[in-house]
Design an enzyme around this catalytic site. Sequence first.
Site, PDB file in Angstrom:
ATOM      1  CB  SER A 164      25.965  58.336  55.038  1.00  0.00           C
ATOM      2  OG  SER A 164      25.744  57.030  55.530  1.00  0.00           O
ATOM      3  CB  SER A 165      24.926  60.824  59.600  1.00  0.00           C
ATOM      4  OG  SER A 165      24.707  60.853  60.973  1.00  0.00           O
ATOM      5  CB  CYS A 166      24.892  55.160  58.789  1.00  0.00           C
ATOM      6  SG  CYS A 166      26.397  54.564  57.999  1.00  0.00           S
ATOM      7  N   GLY A 167      25.587  54.028  61.408  1.00  0.00           N
ATOM      8  CA  GLY A 167      26.362  53.200  62.309  1.00  0.00           C
ATOM      9  C   GLY A 167      27.196  52.167  61.598  1.00  0.00           C
TER      10      GLY A 167
ATOM     11  CB  CYS B 152      31.289  54.794  60.148  1.00  0.00           C
ATOM     12  SG  CYS B 152      29.957  55.991  60.057  1.00  0.00           S
TER      13      CYS B 152
END
Length: 258
Positions: free
Chosen positions: A103-106, A108
């Site tokens: 997801s678009s997160c830190g 990854c």
Amino acid sequence: MSETLFEIRPDGTRRAITRDWVPEAPVALEFNGLSYAVMMASPADLDDFATGFALSEGLAASPSDISDIAAAEVENGWVVRAQLAGLGIDKLTERVRNRVAESSCGLCGIDNLAEVARPLPQVARHQAIEPAAIFAALAALRPLQELTRRTGAAHAAAWASPSGQIGLLREDVGRHNAMDKLIGAMARAGRPLSPGFVISTARCSYEIVEKAVRGGATTLVCVSLPTSLAVQRAKAAGLSLWALARDDSVLLVTAATP
């Protein structure tokens, strides 16, 4: 992309307005032919995005480790391909082996809880930023946020000089993506994030602190309050953190060690 809509008021009156939508699309990041992540992002400045992502995720130690960046629009989104060299290759291979979803997160590429607590590098010793410089940068920032102005739905990350002059700004639908784009753009231009400071218009979470530190920042200014983990990580790394930045006040959370 824009569309004409009807704005309806409490008294029942309505008027036609035209709204621009913030661009959002799946962006697949591939390194050395291996699919690493699919992020929901605004498909602009993708060279900066790939560079900053690789640096902030620890896949590259410097911009020289990243080469042959190419972005292409495909049927269902975008693909950005790049070549990695150096120590990041082993990390890339290991993480790809264990990937399930993104997801678009830190976070990854993180496979277990222990990795969340992995030590951050210590930031360089630095002088404290004067509050006047923060206020000057905030005032200069808003007119530069073109995507935010048009859509009302984008995040921005910017670098400012010690005196508060905005030197570079990137925007994206994702707050982490905006930070990655800023880190990548500065690195590709050979410009360090310190001296000076980084401003994020997003929520000050763990991931924003992580990316700022790994990108080489020594001072981070956010428009919102930080989370407990963000404060903990900033203190451990020696990052100067300012929060709740407004036109008339800003909160010093962690102080610089000169």
